[in-house]
Design a protein around this motif. Structure first.
Motif, PDB file in Angstrom:
ATOM      1  N   MET A 145       0.831  -1.204   0.000  1.00 43.66           N
ATOM      2  CA  MET A 145       0.000   0.000   0.000  1.00 43.66           C
ATOM      3  C   MET A 145       0.864   1.251   0.000  1.00 43.66           C
ATOM      4  O   MET A 145       0.513   2.262  -0.606  1.00 43.66           O
ATOM      5  N   ALA A 151      -4.829   4.179  -7.134  1.00 39.90           N
ATOM      6  CA  ALA A 151      -5.881   3.874  -6.175  1.00 39.90           C
ATOM      7  C   ALA A 151      -6.221   2.388  -6.129  1.00 39.90           C
ATOM      8  O   ALA A 151      -6.326   1.806  -5.057  1.00 39.90           O
ATOM      9  N   GLN A 154      -3.714   0.128  -4.318  1.00 40.09           N
ATOM     10  CA  GLN A 154      -3.756   0.394  -2.875  1.00 40.09           C
ATOM     11  C   GLN A 154      -4.890  -0.364  -2.212  1.00 40.09           C
ATOM     12  O   GLN A 154      -4.743  -0.915  -1.125  1.00 40.09           O
ATOM     13  N   VAL A 155      -6.024  -0.382  -2.885  1.00 39.02           N
ATOM     14  CA  VAL A 155      -7.175  -1.083  -2.326  1.00 39.02           C
ATOM     15  C   VAL A 155      -6.942  -2.585  -2.314  1.00 39.02           C
ATOM     16  O   VAL A 155      -7.288  -3.262  -1.339  1.00 39.02           O
ATOM     17  N   PHE A 158      -4.971  -3.276   0.601  1.00 40.62           N
ATOM     18  CA  PHE A 158      -5.828  -3.219   1.797  1.00 40.62           C
ATOM     19  C   PHE A 158      -6.551  -4.541   1.993  1.00 40.62           C
ATOM     20  O   PHE A 158      -6.591  -5.102   3.098  1.00 40.62           O
ATOM     21  N   MET A 161      -4.248  -7.341   2.996  1.00 40.15           N
ATOM     22  CA  MET A 161      -3.901  -7.245   4.412  1.00 40.15           C
ATOM     23  C   MET A 161      -4.943  -7.976   5.255  1.00 40.15           C
ATOM     24  O   MET A 161      -4.610  -8.682   6.208  1.00 40.15           O
ATOM     25  N   ALA A 191     -16.717  -1.842   2.707  1.00 40.06           N
ATOM     26  CA  ALA A 191     -15.538  -1.023   2.389  1.00 40.06           C
ATOM     27  C   ALA A 191     -15.232  -1.085   0.899  1.00 40.06           C
ATOM     28  O   ALA A 191     -14.927  -0.065   0.280  1.00 40.06           O
ATOM     29  N   PHE A 195     -14.994   1.966  -1.599  1.00 40.94           N
ATOM     30  CA  PHE A 195     -13.809   2.197  -2.431  1.00 40.94           C
ATOM     31  C   PHE A 195     -14.211   2.379  -3.892  1.00 40.94           C
ATOM     32  O   PHE A 195     -13.682   3.232  -4.595  1.00 40.94           O
ATOM     33  N   PHE A 199     -13.383   5.466  -6.345  1.00 39.90           N
ATOM     34  CA  PHE A 199     -12.658   5.434  -7.616  1.00 39.90           C
ATOM     35  C   PHE A 199     -13.292   6.406  -8.602  1.00 39.90           C
ATOM     36  O   PHE A 199     -12.600   7.156  -9.283  1.00 39.90           O
TER      37      PHE A 199
ATOM     38  N   GLU B 137     -14.719   0.028  12.784  1.00 37.12           N
ATOM     39  CA  GLU B 137     -14.550   0.082  11.329  1.00 37.12           C
ATOM     40  C   GLU B 137     -15.816   0.631  10.677  1.00 37.12           C
ATOM     41  O   GLU B 137     -15.751   1.439   9.752  1.00 37.12           O
ATOM     42  N   LEU B 141     -16.489   3.712   8.086  1.00 38.42           N
ATOM     43  CA  LEU B 141     -17.180   3.561   6.804  1.00 38.42           C
ATOM     44  C   LEU B 141     -18.337   4.546   6.671  1.00 38.42           C
ATOM     45  O   LEU B 141     -18.596   5.059   5.585  1.00 38.42           O
ATOM     46  N   TRP B 160      -9.948  10.133   1.205  1.00 37.22           N
ATOM     47  CA  TRP B 160      -9.135   8.971   0.816  1.00 37.22           C
ATOM     48  C   TRP B 160      -8.071   8.673   1.872  1.00 37.22           C
ATOM     49  O   TRP B 160      -7.857   7.548   2.275  1.00 37.22           O
ATOM     50  N   PHE B 163      -9.681   7.214   4.937  1.00 37.62           N
ATOM     51  CA  PHE B 163     -10.078   5.835   4.697  1.00 37.62           C
ATOM     52  C   PHE B 163      -8.869   4.903   4.762  1.00 37.62           C
ATOM     53  O   PHE B 163      -8.856   3.899   5.494  1.00 37.62           O
ATOM     54  N   ILE B 164      -7.821   5.250   4.008  1.00 34.42           N
ATOM     55  CA  ILE B 164      -6.661   4.361   3.913  1.00 34.42           C
ATOM     56  C   ILE B 164      -5.926   4.284   5.249  1.00 34.42           C
ATOM     57  O   ILE B 164      -5.631   3.198   5.752  1.00 34.42           O
ATOM     58  N   VAL B 168      -5.717   0.988   7.579  1.00 34.00           N
ATOM     59  CA  VAL B 168      -4.483   0.316   7.963  1.00 34.00           C
ATOM     60  C   VAL B 168      -4.390   0.229   9.488  1.00 34.00           C
ATOM     61  O   VAL B 168      -4.093  -0.819  10.057  1.00 34.00           O
ATOM     62  N   ALA B 171      -6.655  -2.269  10.907  1.00 36.20           N
ATOM     63  CA  ALA B 171      -6.218  -3.638  10.616  1.00 36.20           C
ATOM     64  C   ALA B 171      -5.209  -4.096  11.665  1.00 36.20           C
ATOM     65  O   ALA B 171      -5.232  -5.248  12.108  1.00 36.20           O
TER      66      ALA B 171
END
Lengths: 220, 492
Positions: A145, A151, A154-155, A158, A161, A191, A195, A199, B137, B141, B160, B163-164, B168, B171
Motif C-alpha cells: 500500500m 488507487a 492500494q485497495v 488493503f 492485508m 468497504a 472504495f 474510484f 470500522e 465507513l 481517501w 479511509f486508507i 491500515v 487492521a
C-alpha cells in the motif's frame, strides 16, 4: 490423512500465501494483481478447510466457505467490474526500485518471525508456526500500500492485508467466533463498495486514478 | 429490563438511519434527524440513570456490557449527537443556499449521521472485543463519504487519506484483537466467551503477559490512529478541515473518545495480566500511553502556530487535547483517571461548540483561511462571542471546566512524574499563544463578512459553553460520585 501430512499441507499453503504476497508486491499489471488476490483467497480458503478437517472444528468449515465466497468470487468479481468500467483493465504501473522493495519485504519477514517466536511457543494449535507467516503477509501488504501510487492497487493491498489477518486468526486460534467473522466480512464488503464509489469520485475530480495528484493537503 | 433499554437505545438510530435513507431528501429531513437524535438522547439518559443506580450490567446473553465508564460516554455521545443535529439543520440549509450541497448530498448526510451514531453506540456498549473492532470500522465507513461530501478535490483527498490510514490502523488493531483472543482461548477455552470483556476481566491475572504486551502495542497503534495520536495523526486535520462542519464536530467531539474507550478496555486487561510487579513491566501499558500522549501534546502545539485554515487549527487542538487525555489515562491512579474522564467531557462539549461557531463564522466570511475572516463580532455578536468564549474555554481559562480538568492532570503529573510538568506547561503555553493570537483578530476588528440567508443555530453553542462553565464552577456530588466509580472500575 495423518497429522504430519496435514501439517505439511498447511505449511505448504502458508508458504504459497507468503509467495503470493511477494508476487503482489512486484506485480505491475492491475489485472494480474487482482488475479493474484483471488489466488491468495483460494489458498486461504483451502488452508482453513484443511485446518477444519484435521481439528474437527465445524465452524471453520463455514469460515472456509465464507472466504471462498467473499474473497475468491465476490470481491475479485467486483474489482474486475470496476476496472472494466473505469477502463484501467490493462493499466501498467511503473514501480520504481523493485529490488529495494523486495529487500525491505525480506526484512519485514525476518522481523515478523522474530516477533512471533515467543507467541508461537505458547500455542498448542497444529499450525502454530504460521503466526509469523501471517504477520509477515500483513506487513507485506502494508508495504505494498505504501509503495503504490494508484488507487486500485492500494485497495488490493488493503484487502490482501485482511487476508493476512484472517490467516493469523485461523492459524493462531482456529478462527475467531463466527459472529465476529461475519461482522468483519460485512465490513470488508461495504468497504469495497465505498472504495468503488471513491474510484469514480477520484477520477471525476482528478481525471486519473493516480494518487500522486492528491498532494494538496500539507502542512507547510 | 436492561435488555429493553439497550435495545431502544440501539434501535432508535438504526430506525433513524433507515427512515432517513427513504425520506432523506424531503424538506423535513433535518427535523426528523433531530427528532431521532432526541429519542436516542432520551434512551441514553434512561439507561444512564439505571446504570448509575444499580451498577455494571450485562445484556443480551452477555454480548453487551454497560458500566459507569462507558455509560458516561454513551450519555455524552447521545447529547452531542443531538445538539449537533440541531446545529446542522440551519447550517446545512445555508450551505445548500450557497450552492455547495445538493438535496442528494443531504440525503446521504442525514442517513449516514444516524448510522454513525449507531456505530459509535455499539462500539461503546459492546462487551465483545471483536464486535468493538467491527463497530469502529463501521464508524469509519459511515463517515468517510461524509468527509468527501462537498466533492472538492481537497475533500476527496482528505477522505481517501482518512479511509486508507484508518483502514491500515484498524487492521493492526484487528491483529491485536486476534492475539488477545489467542491468549484468552488458553484460559477460557474456545468459543464465544473468550472475547467477552467481562470474562477476560475476571481471568486477566492468568493471561499470558508476553502475548498481551504485544497485543496491546497493536491495539494502541491501531485504535491510536483513530484517536489521532502522533505520529499516526496525519489524516485528522485533513478530514476535519475538509468535511462539513457538523461532521467535524462529531468526529472531533465523539469518535476520538470512542476509540480511546476501546484502548482503555484493553489497558485494563494488560495491567491485570502484568500484575503489580514493577520489574515485570507492570506499568508497560501506562508508559506507552504516556509517551504517545506527551508526544501528541508537544507536536500538536508546535503545529498550531503554522495553521492558516481555522478548522485545521482546531483539529490540531483536538490532537493536543486527546494527547493530554491519553497521557492522563496512562498515568493511572484515581485522580488522573478521574481528571482524564472530566477532560474528555469538557473537550467534547467545548470543541463541538467551537466547531458550531466556526462553521457559521466561515459561512459569513465565505472562506476558511483565517487571514480573510475578520471582525465577526461586528456582524454577529452571538457568533463572535460564542467563538471567543469557546476559544478561551478550550485554552483552559478559568472559570471554564477545561481549566479544572487540566489543573487536575498537571498537578497529578507534578506529583507522580515531575519531569513531564514543564513539557506540558510549555506546550499548553505555546498552544495558548498560537490559538488566541489567531482568533482574536477574527472576532474583533473591521469586518468583511456578509449576513447569512438563514438564522444561525446558536442555542447549541451556548448550551455547551454554559455546561462547561457550570461544571467548572460547581461539580454536583452525583456527577463526581459517578466519575469516581468509573475511575475505580478502570483500576484507578
Amino acid at each position: 490423512m495423518t497429522m504430519s501430512y496435514t501439517i505439511q499441507i498447511i505449511n505448504m499453503l502458508a508458504a504459497l500465501l507468503l509467495l503470493i504476497a511477494f508476487a503482489m508486491l512486484s506485480q505491475r499489471r492491475i489485472l494480474s494483481l487482482i488475479n493474484l488476490f483471488a489466488w491468495q483467497g483460494l489458498v486461504l480458503s483451502l488452508s482453513t478447510f484443511v485446518v477444519a478437517y484435521s481439528t474437527h472444528q465445524n465452524h471453520l468449515y463455514y469460515s472456509a466457505g465464507l472466504t471462498l465466497l467473499l474473497k475468491v468470487l465476490v470481491l475479485p468479481w467486483l474489482l474486475h467490474r470496476l476496472i472494466l468500467k473505469l477502463n484501467v483493465k490493462w493499466d501498467v504501473e511503473t514501480l520504481i526500485n523493485i529490488p529495494t522493495t523486495m529487500l525491505v519485504g525480506i526484512a519485514l519477514v525476518i522481523f515478523s518471525f522474530n516477533l512471533a517466536a515467543p507467541i508461537s511457543q505458547l500455542s498448542e494449535s497444529i499450525t502454530r508456526g504460521l503466526i509469523g507467516i501471517a504477520l509477515a503477509s500483513v506487513l507485506l501488504s502494508l508495504l505494498m500500500m505504501l509503495t503504490r501510487r494508484k488507487a486500485v492497487p492500494q485497495v488490493v493491498g488493503f484487502l490482501a492485508m485482511e487476508n493476512g489477518l484472517f490467516f493469523a486468526a485461523t492459524s493462531a486460534t482456529h478462527g475467531m467466533p463466527l459472529v465476529v467473522e461475519l461482522g468483519i466480512a460485512l465490513d470488508v464488503l461495504v468497504a469495497t463498495f465505498i472504495f468503488g464509489i471513491f474510484f469514480f469520485q477520484i477520477r471525476e475530480t482528478f481525471d486519473s486514478l493516480d494518487i500522486s495528484n492528491m498532494e494538496k493537503l500539507k502542512d507547510d | 429490563m436492561i435488555d429493553l433499554q439497550l435495545l431502544v437505545l440501539l434501535l432508535t438510530p438504526l430506525l433513524g438511519g433507515l427512515l432517513l435513507a427513504v425520506f432523506g431528501s424531503r424538506s423535513w429531513a433535518a427535523e426528523l434527524n433531530s427528532l431521532m437524535s432526541f429519542c436516542t438522547l432520551i434512551a441514553a439518559v434512561v439507561l444512564t440513570m439505571r446504570v448509575i443506580d444499580s451498577g455494571p450490567q450485562v445484556a443480551f446473553n452477555e454480548q453487551f456490557f454497560i458500566d459507569q465508564f462507558n455509560v458516561f460516554l454513551v450519555a455524552l455521545t447521545a447529547f452531542v449527537a443531538f445538539t449537533t443535529s440541531l446545529f446542522s439543520r440551519p447550517y446545512m440549509r445555508i450551505e445548500q443556499h450557497h450552492g455547495k450541497l445538493t438535496t442528494q448530498m443531504l440525503h446521504l448526510y442525514y442517513s449516514m449521521y444516524q448510522l454513525f451514531t449507531l456505530a459509535m453506540l455499539v462500539a461503546l456498549t459492546s462487551n465483545n472485543m471483536g464486535i468493538i473492532w467491527v463497530a469502529m470500522e463501521a464508524a469509519t465507513l459511515t463517515t468517510v463519504l461524509l468527509v468527501s461530501l462537498y466533492r472538492t478535490p481537497a475533500s476527496i483527498e482528505a477522505a481517501w487519506k482518512y479511509f486508507i490510514l484508518c483502514g491500515v490502523g484498524i487492521a493492526l488493531a484487528l491483529f491485536g484483537t486476534i492475539l488477545l483472543y489467542f491468549a484468552a482461548e488458553r484460559v477460557l477455552g474456545e468459543g464465544g466467551t473468550a472475547l467477552l470483556w467481562t470474562h477476560l476481566n475476571q481471568v486477566k491475572g492468568s493471561l499470558e503477559p508476553t502475548v498481551l504486551k504485544i497485543a496491546f502495542v497493536f491495539l494502541l497503534v491501531g485504535y491510536g490512529t483513530k484517536i489521532g495520536l502522533v505520529p499516526l495523526h496525519s489524516w485528522l486535520p485533513d478530514a476535519h478541515a475538509e468535511g462539513p462542519t457538523p461532521v467535524s464536530a462529531v468526529l472531533s467531539g465523539l469518535l476520538l473518545n470512542v476509540a480511546l474507550c476501546a484502548v482503555m478496555r484493553s489497558k485494563v486487561l494488560v495491567d491485570g495480566a502484568l500484575g503489580t510487579d514493577s520489574a515485570g513491566g507492570a506499568h508497560f501499558a501506562g508508559n506507552l500511553m504516556m509517551g504517545f500522549g506527551l508526544l501528541s501534546v508537544v507536536v500538536a502545539a508546535l503545529f498550531l502556530s503554522r495553521q492558516k485554515d481555522i478548522k485545521r487549527m482546531f483539529a490540531y487542538s483536538s490532537i493536543e487535547h486527546m494527547g493530554l487525555i491519553t497521557f492522563a489515562f496512562g498515568m493511572g491512579g484515581p485522580v488522573a483517571t478521574f481528571a482524564a474522564m472530566l477532560h474528555m467531557t469538557m473537550h467534547s462539549l467545548t470543541k463541538s461548540a467551537i466547531f458550531f461557531a466556526v462553521g457559521h463564522a466561515v459561512q459569513k466570511a465565505g472562506t476558511q483561511q483565517m487571514e480573510n475572516i475578520r471582525g465577526i463580532l461586528q456582524i454577529s455578536p452571538t457568533v463572535g462571542w460564542g467563538l471567543m468564549l469557546g476559544t478561551l474555554a478550550i485554552l483552559g481559562m478559568p472559570p471554564f471546566g477545561v481549566f479544572a480538568s487540566e489543573f487536575l492532570i498537571i498537578t497529578t503529573a507534578m506529583h507522580d512524574y515531575p519531569w513531564t510538568t514543564p513539557i506540558l506547561l510549555i506546550a499548553l503555553g505555546i498552544a495558548f499563544a498560537a490559538i488566541f493570537g489567531k482568533v482574536q483578530p477574527i472576532v474583533f476588528g473591521e469586518t468583511t463578512a456578509k449576513p447569512l440567508p438563514h438564522q444561525p443555530a446558536l442555542i447549541p453553542v451556548f448550551a455547551h459553553l454554559l455546561l462547561v462553565l457550570i461544571l467548572g464552577l460547581y461539580m454536583p456530588p452525583y456527577l463526581a460520585n459517578w466519575y469516581r466509580q468509573a475511575a475505580a472500575l478502570l483500576g484507578g
